[in-house]
Design a protein around this motif. Structure first.
Motif, short mmCIF file in Angstrom:
data_model
loop_
_atom_site.label_atom_id
_atom_site.label_comp_id
_atom_site.label_asym_id
_atom_site.label_seq_id
_atom_site.Cartn_x
_atom_site.Cartn_y
_atom_site.Cartn_z
N LYS A 265 26.25 1.51 29.27
CA LYS A 265 26.47 0.08 29.12
C LYS A 265 27.87 -0.22 28.59
CE LYS A 265 22.89 -2.59 27.94
NZ LYS A 265 21.63 -3.11 27.32
N GLY B 107 14.54 -3.17 26.87
CA GLY B 107 14.74 -4.12 25.76
C GLY B 107 15.20 -5.44 26.34
N THR B 108 16.49 -5.51 26.69
CA THR B 108 16.99 -6.71 27.39
C THR B 108 16.70 -6.64 28.89
OG1 THR B 108 19.14 -5.71 27.89
CG2 THR B 108 18.92 -6.85 25.78
N GLY B 109 16.51 -5.41 29.41
CA GLY B 109 16.35 -5.23 30.85
C GLY B 109 17.67 -4.95 31.56
N GLY B 110 18.74 -4.91 30.80
CA GLY B 110 20.06 -4.67 31.40
C GLY B 110 20.17 -3.29 32.03
N SER B 111 19.69 -2.29 31.34
CA SER B 111 19.78 -0.92 31.88
C SER B 111 18.97 -0.80 33.15
CB SER B 111 19.27 0.09 30.85
OG SER B 111 20.02 0.00 29.66
N TYR C 294 11.59 2.95 21.64
CA TYR C 294 11.86 2.84 23.07
C TYR C 294 11.21 3.94 23.92
CZ TYR C 294 15.39 -0.76 22.11
OH TYR C 294 16.03 -1.90 21.73
N ASN D 138 20.32 -0.37 18.07
CA ASN D 138 21.01 0.82 18.59
C ASN D 138 22.34 0.42 19.23
OD1 ASN D 138 18.98 2.54 17.83
ND2 ASN D 138 17.95 2.50 19.83
N ASN E 73 21.50 5.36 27.29
CA ASN E 73 21.87 4.22 28.12
C ASN E 73 23.04 3.44 27.52
OD1 ASN E 73 20.30 3.23 25.98
ND2 ASN E 73 19.59 1.49 27.17
N LYS E 74 23.21 3.52 26.21
CA LYS E 74 24.27 2.73 25.57
C LYS E 74 25.66 3.19 26.02
CE LYS E 74 21.47 0.15 23.14
NZ LYS E 74 20.18 0.49 23.75
N SER F 86 16.53 7.66 27.24
CA SER F 86 17.68 6.78 26.98
C SER F 86 18.28 6.97 25.60
CB SER F 86 17.26 5.32 27.21
OG SER F 86 16.03 5.06 26.57
N GLY F 87 17.85 8.00 24.87
CA GLY F 87 18.46 8.28 23.57
C GLY F 87 17.78 7.53 22.44
N GLY F 88 18.59 6.91 21.58
CA GLY F 88 18.02 6.13 20.49
C GLY F 88 17.63 6.96 19.28
C1 LIG Z 1 18.86 -0.23 23.78
C2 LIG Z 1 17.89 0.77 24.25
C3 LIG Z 1 17.06 0.56 25.37
C4 LIG Z 1 16.97 -0.78 26.08
O1 LIG Z 1 18.04 -1.05 26.90
P1 LIG Z 1 18.20 -2.46 27.63
O2 LIG Z 1 19.35 -2.32 28.52
O3 LIG Z 1 18.48 -3.48 26.54
O4 LIG Z 1 16.93 -2.80 28.29
C5 LIG Z 1 16.25 1.60 25.80
N1 LIG Z 1 16.23 2.77 25.15
C6 LIG Z 1 16.99 3.02 24.07
C7 LIG Z 1 16.88 4.32 23.40
C8 LIG Z 1 17.84 2.02 23.58
O5 LIG Z 1 18.58 2.26 22.49
#
Ligand SMILES: *Cc1c(COP(=O)(O)O)cnc(C)c1O
Length: 311
Positions: A55, A191-195, A274, A80, A51-52, A302-304
């Motif tokens: 973003k 996390g923030t809910g942005g994604s 996550y 992350n 997701n990063k 979403s990776g990480g």
């Molecule tokens: C940062 C992150 C999230 C959360 O994303 P938000 O947009 O902050 O909610 C989810 N999964 C992974 C792997 C992340 O690194």
């Protein structure tokens, strides 16, 4: 000035290949008569993962448009988003500055997290803040100070969520519509809910598609409020708060068991902060009959994994 222009950036981003959507077969899913898929965005870029990348992509473009040569952001030692920003700067020709929480780390490099070490190796410069100073990081006074020091700096908030970050998920949704137009539910870690909000904003069929965010934090009041603001006027989403396992980066036996089961069953590695919680939230929904028969469920990886030791 960076060595890259906007066209180069677009070309590089478009050159990243479409990540696979894999069908996950299992008797449990079959018994519940649902179809399950895993969107492997952990494979979209080795360092700007999941997701990063979405973003950051339109923020990078905007930074170039404004002729900024430095990305500046904020985070904790395990963020992350810090790692992804450092990697994006490295890949696309920006200097990077990270304001990091915890001034005790300044003189104690041996206590740096793998995330910080990696970010530094990718060229990020750190400014360590006391916890007290860190709390004021998004204040006007602090930001205008940063702006004075780095007039060519492009500011990204902690966690990286802003309007352009959410807009980046149009590319994910476009891919999903192509790979699985019949999808009905999309699970993602929050996390923030942005994604999650970006997915809601760009969802093509809100009448028959729902985004389910799994909170990795225990306290969800503020996140819920933010998501409500960010997703207005859409209502096709739910925030699940039963899979945080005690809070951010916390774990318990049930969560660990679920992660191990999934990793072995499907041969895919998850991160414990996550994506493991996202899977656990989904499995709880399944057990609680919160998914109708005939659903086509996409689990968003979403990776990480960049902070995880390779094995
Ligand atoms: C940062 C992150 C999230 C959360 O994303 P938000 O947009 O902050 O909610 C989810 N999964 C992974 C792997 C992340 O690194």
């Amino acid at each position: 000035m960076t060595t890259m222009n906007r066209q180069d950036l677009q070309q590089k981003l478009q050159g990243l290949s479409l990540t696979p959507l894999i069908a996950l077969k299992h008797p449990i899913f079959q018994a519940k008569k649902i179809h399950v898929y895993l969107k492997r965005d952990d494979l979209n870029h080795p360092l700007i993962q999941g997701n990063k990348l979405h973003k950051l992509r339109l923020n990078l473009d905007e930074a170039l448009r404004q002729h900024k040569d430095t990305l500046i952001t904020f985070g904790g030692a395990y963020s992350n988003h810090i790692a992804a920003t450092a990697a994006a700067g490295n890949a696309f020709g920006f200097k990077t500055i990270g304001y990091v929480r915890g001034d005790e780390l300044a003189l104690q490099k041996h206590r740096w997290s793998p995330t910080l070490k990696k970010a530094q190796s990718l060229g990020m410069k750190f400014i360590f803040l006391t916890r007290q100073a860190y709390r004021t990081k998004h204040s006007q006074a602090f930001l205008s100070e940063v702006n004075k020091i780095y007039p060519n700096g492009y500011l990204l908030p902690e966690g990286g969520t802003n309007d352009l970050a959410m807009a980046g998920f149009q590319f994910l949704i476009r891919d999903l519509e192509q790979q699985c137009p019949q999808w009905t539910h999309l699970y993602t870690a929050v996390g923030t809910g942005g994604s999650m909000s970006g997915m809601v904003r760009h969802c093509k069929h809100p009448d028959r598609q729902e985004i389910r965010g799994v909170s990795v934090l225990k306290q969800t009041d503020e996140i819920l409020h933010n998501i409500q603001q960010w997703t207005k006027p859409h209502h096709n989403w739910t925030l699940l708060s039963n899979a945080h396992a005690g809070g951010y980066a916390k774990s318990n036996e049930a969560l660990k068991k679920c992660q191990a089961w999934f990793e072995t069953e499907f041969g895919v590695v998850l991160d414990s902060v996550y994506t493991a919680k996202m899977i656990w939230g989904f499995m709880q929904d399944l057990a609680n009959r919160n998914l109708p028969e005939g659903s086509h469920v996409i689990l968003y990886h979403s990776g990480g994994l960049q902070g995880r030791p390779t094995r």
